[in-house]
Design an enzyme around this catalytic site. Structure first.
Site, PDB file in Angstrom:
ATOM      1  N   THR A 183       0.713  -1.135  -0.005  1.00 33.50           N
ATOM      2  CA  THR A 183       0.008   0.124  -0.114  1.00 33.50           C
ATOM      3  C   THR A 183       0.857   1.202  -0.061  1.00 33.50           C
ATOM      4  OG1 THR A 183      -1.815  -1.137   1.062  1.00 33.50           O
ATOM      5  CG2 THR A 183      -1.530   1.288   1.521  1.00 33.50           C
ATOM      6  N   LYS A 235      -2.690  -4.146   8.159  1.00 33.89           N
ATOM      7  CA  LYS A 235      -3.907  -5.216   8.311  1.00 33.89           C
ATOM      8  C   LYS A 235      -5.343  -4.337   8.245  1.00 33.89           C
ATOM      9  CE  LYS A 235      -1.613  -9.326  10.020  1.00 33.89           C
ATOM     10  NZ  LYS A 235      -1.571 -10.118  11.274  1.00 33.89           N
TER      11      LYS A 235
END
Length: 315
Positions: A183, A235
């Site tokens: 990301t 996460k």
């Protein structure tokens, strides 16, 4: 005068210390290029919102990160990209999910923020909005790279979803030296104390179709106000539960903590070990990049000449 500052990340996770050079060096080079791009933009007087979008666009265009061109694949072998952006002074923000053809999701979030009365558009409606506003789109096959097809095959064989940089194990061979890419995000502050944050991702390898993570959730993966700007990675479900980005700002606002102390508390106390990292800047030019994972691809620079590009702790 406040000093400008910028920080960016390319994902956090269990990044192997022995990550092969062919996997490590291109990402470090990309981070350096994007950091230089952002610094030049800040020095030229561009607003932090423009800078954050510019840097994340560049990261989206790099196939070694899990956003835009490098987005990982769902259980059905498709891409579903998501992103968000936020301006600190006004708290105006935009977010998108479920994109399959938009080249730069972060720029679509800017249009959602500026051209609609809403904050969040998703899936077919977001795609239609992109086409209506002339946003660059391509056939979805553009995003489906051989590397990500291989990663999906590996994840399916072991019936799991994979987070950024899942560490290889004897039972889960890693054909690429790391099982997923990261990301991306950028935060910036200018000399007037204006702040902005932007984040973009492809999600998890082998995620369910329709799954939405923390990246487009304002207050979880992205947040900015008059005190600070934050972009998180890790996460997604844990980051959402922990309202990670907003909690950093709240600790500054309500407890009077410094940016560094607030971010450290959230990363080390509010979410499980091994689940989160973030980059953040404050209105007075402070920068911090904590993580509770093995590593986080990250970079930062400040007006006083300090700069850093790193992956693991203390390097």
């Amino acid at each position: 005068m406040v000093e400008w500052a910028i920080a960016l990340h390319g994902g956090a996770g269990d990044i192997p210390i022995d990550l092969p050079d062919e996997r490590r060096i291109p990402r470090e080079t990309a981070l350096r290029h994007c950091l230089d791009l952002g610094v030049s933009a800040l020095k030229s007087g561009k607003p932090p919102l423009d800078v954050a979008e510019l840097v994340v666009r560049e990261l989206e265009n790099h196939p070694d990160f899990n956003a835009g061109k490098g987005s990982v694949l769902t259980t059905q072998g498709t891409v579903e990209m998501e992103a968000s952006i936020m301006d600190g002074n006004t708290k105006r923000c935009g977010a998108v999910s479920g994109l399959t053809t938009v080249v730069n999701p972060v720029s679509l979030t800017r249009l959602v923020m500026e051209k609609t009365p809403h904050i969040y558009l998703a899936f077919d409606a977001a795609e239609a909005f992109a086409r209506a506003h002339g946003v660059e789109t391509v056939d979805s096959s553009h995003f489906i790279t051989p590397e990500n097809i291989a990663r999906l095959k590996q994840a399916k064989e072991f019936n799991r979803v994979q987070l950024d940089y899942t560490v290889p194990t004897p039972k889960v061979p890693d054909i690429c030296g790391d099982s997923q890419i990261g990301t991306v995000g950028c935060v910036a502050v200018d000399g007037a104390g204006n702040l902005a944050s932007a984040t973009s991702t492809g999600g998890y390898v082998n995620k369910m179709v329709g799954r939405i993570g923390d990246t487009p959730v304002i207050g979880a993966g992205t947040y900015a106000n008059h005190l600070c700007a934050i972009s998180a990675t890790g996460k997604g479900e844990e980051i959402i539960r922990g309202t990670v980005a907003r909690d950093v700002a709240a600790l500054m606002e309500y407890k009077g903590l410094s940016l560094t102390k607030a971010a450290a508390y959230v990363v080390n106390q509010s979410v499980p070990r091994g689940s989160c990292g973030l980059v953040a800047v404050s209105a007075n030019g402070e920068v911090t990049m904590p993580f509770n994972t093995t590593g986080m691809f990250r970079a930062c620079a400040t007006e006083d000449g300090y700069s850093e590009i790193a992956i693991w702790p203390n390097n």
